[in-house]
Design an enzyme around this catalytic site. Structure first.
Site, short mmCIF file in Angstrom:
data_model
loop_
_atom_site.label_atom_id
_atom_site.label_comp_id
_atom_site.label_asym_id
_atom_site.label_seq_id
_atom_site.Cartn_x
_atom_site.Cartn_y
_atom_site.Cartn_z
N GLU A 160 0.82 -1.28 -0.08
CA GLU A 160 -0.10 -0.18 0.22
C GLU A 160 0.79 1.17 0.11
OE1 GLU A 160 -0.52 -2.42 2.04
OE2 GLU A 160 -2.59 -3.37 1.54
N HIS A 174 -11.75 -3.26 9.72
CA HIS A 174 -12.24 -3.36 8.55
C HIS A 174 -13.52 -2.52 8.43
CE1 HIS A 174 -9.09 -6.27 7.76
NE2 HIS A 174 -9.64 -6.51 6.68
#
Ligand SMILES: Cc1ncc(C[n+]2csc(CCOP(=O)(O)OP(=O)(O)O)c2C)c(N)n1
Lengths: 309, 344
Positions: free
Chosen positions: B60, B129
Site C-alpha cells: 500500500e 475493517h
C-alpha cells in the site's frame, strides 16, 4: 490436526446459518504448519497470527469455548465478542494476538522477542503470516530489526501460493524463494513441506535450537495450500482463479491423511483409534457449540468498556 | 433516465473516463479478480484489459508513492483499496508527499489521481475493517476528500476527479452500494465543494456525511409523519466543504443535527458544528446536536454493532431533543445492512 480439522469443518458447516457474524478465514488444509510449529513450543513461548488464525490458536492450546463463543459474538468469547474471528487470543497459553491487517503481527512478534531478550527470558516469539505479507514493507523492516538485534524470533511464512485470488507468481519474483530473501538479510532460513507435520516439527525444533545456540532469528517457509475460499466456509472452484486440478493435487496431499498413513504404517495407532479420536473431537466441538449458543451476548451498556485501561 | 446502483455508477464513471483518456489506469489488489471490487472494476477490466486494470502486490505505501510518481509523469492513476483501513499503510505517501507535492515543490507539477477506499459495514467486520477515514484525511491540506451517498453524485464526482489535477480520495460506504437512483448516461461532472440538498425542509437541518446522508433521509421520512419538515444535506465533498449551502439551510430552519459514519471527536461533525458556531450562531434557535459512532473501536458482536452505529432512529431522537415532537421511537426499522451477508 484432526481436532483442528474437525472443529473447523463443523464451524464451516454451521456458518451459513448466519449466527456467526464475523468474516471467517478457515485454515482447512494448512493444519500441519500450525501443529508442527506449536508442538515445538513451550507454553511461555509467544505466538502471533494474522487473519487466518484458528489453527494457530488451537495448536497453541487456545481455549475452544473462547474461540467458538467469539465466533458467535458472545461475551464469553476470547475477545468478549469485540474482536471476531480475526482477533483470537489466549495470552495465558502464549497465544498473544492475531490481527486482520497484513503484517502487523510480524512486528509485534519481534517486539515481544525484544522484551524477552532485554530480560534474558529464555523464550522464543513466533509469528505466523502468509506469503502475501512478504510484500509489505513491515515484513522487511521487522526482519532487519530482528537480525540487527539478534532477537529470538521464529518467522513462519505459510506459503499457500495465493493472496486472496492473486497467485504468488504474479506478485513476487519466481526464481527467488521467500526463504532465500530472508537469507539475504543474514538469517538462517529453510523451506519445508508444510503439509508434512513431522517435517515442520523437525524444522521448527532445529530453528529454535539455532535461535537458542546462535542467537538471532530463524525463518521457516512452509509450502502449503488453502482448500476453501479466502474468506468464508465454501469451496470456490467456480471462481476461476485456480483450477480443480491444482486443488485436487493439494487435497491428495492432505496433511492429516499423510500423518495418519505414516502413523498406521509404523503401527503407532490403529484405524479404529483414529475413528475414535475423530468422534471424540466431533462430540467436543458440538457440545461446545451447544453450550455457547445458550450464553449471553455482550450487554450494550458495556459498549465503550475496554477502550481504555 | 435509467436507474443505477451506487456500484454501477462507479463502474460507469470509470469506464467512460477511461474511454476518453488513455492515461487513466486502475490499480489495486484484486481489481482484476473474478469479483472485481464488488463489481466496480469488472467492466473496466473487460473493456480495457490487464494493461490498464491490473492487480498489484500487497504494498500500500509503496504503491501510493508509485502512483504519485506515475501521476507527475503524465498518468492518471486510480488506486483502489478494498477497505479504506488499508490506506493507513499508505498514509505516509498520501499525506507527506501526494498532498503536499504541489505546494512543497513550488507548484511545478500536479498529482492528478484518484484513490478509492471502501468503508466496510455489517456482518461484524470489526475494528480494522469498517472505519471511515474521510475526516482523518480531510484534515490535511492538499487533498480533495469526497464521500457521497448517492449514485449520481459518485459518478459526477469521479468524473471531476479524473478531469482535474488534484489528488482526490473517494470514500465509498459499502452500505451505499445498493442505493439506486437515476443517473445521467452522459459524462456530467459534479464540482467539488458543492453540497446536495437531498430533501428540502423548513423546520430542521440534518447534515449527513456519506451513508448518514441516506440515513438522514430515512429519518426525515419518519419526521414527516409527525409533521416535521426536515432539510437533508449531503455535503458530498468533505473537503472542500460547501459552507454556504449549510449556512443557508440553518438560516432557514434554525436547528442543526449532524451525523457521521466516523467518530465525533475532532471529526466531520465537529467541523460542521464549528461552522454553525462561528458563522451561523445568530440563526440557531437550539443547540447543535451531533451523532456518530460510539466512542470505541467497531465491535463485532451483533448487538454491540447495532448499538455502535447511528441510525435513522437515533437521528430522529436527536431532532426530538431540539423540538416538540411526538414520534414513537420504538417503531421497528430495518437496518440498512439487515440482509447483508457479504461479500465483504
Ligand atoms: C494491509 C492490508 N492490505 C490488504 C488486506 C486485505 N487482505 C486480507 S487477507 C489478504 C491476503 C493475505 O494473503 P496471505 O498473507 O498470503 O495470507 P492467506 O490469506 O493466504 O492465508 C488481503 C490482501 C489486509 N487485510 N491488510
Amino acid at each position: 490436526m484432526m481436532r483442528i480439522r474437525t472443529i473447523e469443518e463443523t464451524i464451516a458447516a454451521r456458518y451459513p446459518e448466519g449466527e456467526m457474524r464475523t468474516p471467517t478465514h478457515f485454515s482447512i488444509g494448512q493444519e500441519a504448519t500450525a501443529v508442527g510449529v506449536c508442538a515445538a513450543l513451550k507454553t511461555e513461548d509467544a505466538v502471533y497470527s494474522g487473519h487466518r488464525c484458528h489453527a494457530h490458536y488451537l495448536a497453541k492450546g487456545g481455549n475452544l469455548l473462547g474461540m467458538v463463543a467469539e465466533l458467535f459474538g458472545r461475551e464469553a468469547g476470547c475477545a468478549r465478542g469485540r474482536g471476531g474471528s480475526v482477533h483470537l487470543n489466549d495470552p495465558g497459553v502464549g497465544m498473544i494476538a492475531s490481527s486482520a491487517i497484513m503484517g502487523e503481527t510480524i512486528a509485534t512478534a519481534v517486539g515481544t522477542a525484544f522484551a524477552f531478550a532485554m530480560d534474558n527470558r529464555p523464550h522464543v516469539s513466533v509469528t505466523f503470516f502468509g506469503d502475501g505479507c512478504v510484500e509489505e514493507g513491515i515484513f522487511h523492516e521487522s526482519m532487519n530489526f530482528a537480525v540487527m538485534r539478534k532477537l529470538p524470533v521464529l518467522f513462519v511464512c505459510e506459503n499457500n501460493l495465493f493472496s486472496v485470488h492473486s497467485p504468488l507468481y504474479l506478485r513476487q519474483p519466481r526464481d527467488i524463494p521467500i526463504y532465500a530473501r530472508a537469507q539475504s538479510y543474514g538469517m538462517l532460513a529453510q523451506q519445508v513441506d508444510g503439509n508434512n507435520v513431522e517435517a515442520v516439527y523437525e524444522a521448527a525444533v532445529k530453528g529454535i535450537n539455532d535461535i537458542r545456540k546462535k542467537g538471532g532469528p530463524f525463518f521457516l517457509e512452509c509450502m502449503t495450500y488453502r482448500w476453501r475460499e479466502h474468506v468464508g466456509p465454501l469451496f470456490d472452484t467456480g471462481q476461476g482463479y485456480r483450477t480443480q486440478k491444482e486443488i485436487d493435487h493439494w487435497m491428495a496431499r492432505c496433511p492429516i491423511k499423510q500423518a495418519s498413513e505414516t502413523a498406521l504404517s509404523r503401527g503407532a495407532c490403529t484405524p479404529d483409534q483414529i475413528k475414535l479420536w475423530k468422534n471424540e473431537y466431533q462430540t467436543e466441538v458440538e457440545k461446545t457449540i451447544q453450550s455457547v449458543v445458550g450464553l449471553p451476548f455482550p450487554d450494550t451498556k458495556g459498549l465503550l468498556e475496554g477502550t481504555y485501561s | 433516465m435509467r436507474k443505477l446502483k451506487y456500484w454501477e455508477a462507479i463502474s460507469e464513471a470509470l469506464v467512460q473516463c477511461m474511454a476518453e483518456d488513455k492515461n487513466i489506469f486502475i490499480a489495486g489488489a484484486g481489481v482484476d479478480d473474478p469479483r472485481g471490487i464488488f463489481g466496480t472494476t469488472l467492466e473496466a477490466y473487460r473493456r480495457f484489459g490487464k494493461d490498464r486494470v491490473f492487480d498489484i502486490p500487497n504494498c500500500e505505501n509503496a504503491f501510493a508513492g508509485i502512483a504519485t510518481g506515475a501521476a507527475v509523469a503524465g498518468k492518471r492513476p486510480v488506486v483502489v483499496h478494498a477497505r479504506d483501513d488499508f490506506m493507513f499503510l499508505a498514509s505516509d505517501q498520501i499525506i507527506n508527499l501526494m498532498a503536499k507535492w504541489k505546494y512543497m515543490f513550488g507548484g511545478k507539477n500536479s498529482v492528478p489521481m484518484l484513490v478509492r477506499g471502501i468503508t466496510g459495514r455489517g456482518w461484524g467486520q470489526g475494528a480494522t475493517h469498517s472505519q471511515s477515514l474521510h475526516t482523518m484525511f480531510a484534515h490535511f491540506p492538499g487533498l480533495y476528500v469526497i464521500a457521497p451517498a448517492f449514485p449520481s453524485d459518485v459518478k459526477g464526482l469521479i468524473i471531476s476527479a479524473l478531469h482535474g489535477n488534484t489528488p482526490v480520495l473517494l470514500f465509498e460506504n459499502r452500505a451505499c452500494y445498493q442505493i439506486e437512483e437515476e443517473v445521467s448516461e452522459e459524462l456530467v461532472p459534479i464540482p467539488f465543494g458543492k453540497a446536495r440538498v437531498v430533501r428540502e425542509g423548513k423546520d430542521i437541518t440534518i447534515v449527513g456525511a456519506s451513508l448518514m446522508a441516506y440515513e438522514a433521509l430515512r429519518a426525515a421520512d419518519i419526521l414527516k409523519e409527525s409533521g416535521v419538515s426536515a432539510e437533508v444535506i449531503d455535503p458530498r465533498s468533505i473537503r472542500p466543504l460547501d459552507r454556504e449551502t449549510i449556512l443557508a439551510s440553518i438560516a432557514k430552519t434554525g436547528r442543526l443535527v449532524i451525523a457521521d459514519t466516523s467518530w465525533n471527536l475532532y471529526g466531520f461533525t465537529a467541523e460542521i458544528a464549528a461552522l454553525a458556531a462561528e458563522e451561523g450562531w445568530q440563526y440557531l434557535k437550539a443547540p447543535v446536536r451531533r451523532l456518530a459512532q460510539a466512542d470505541c473501536p467497531a465491535p463485532v458482536s451483533k448487538p454491540l454493532e447495532e448499538a455502535f452505529h447511528p441510525t435513522p432512529l437515533s437521528i430522529v431522537k436527536a431532532c426530538q431533543s431540539l423540538m416538540e415532537l411526538d414520534v414513537d421511537l420504538r417503531k421497528p426499522l430495518t437496518d440498512i445492512q439487515e440482509h447483508f451477508q457479504g461479500p465483504y
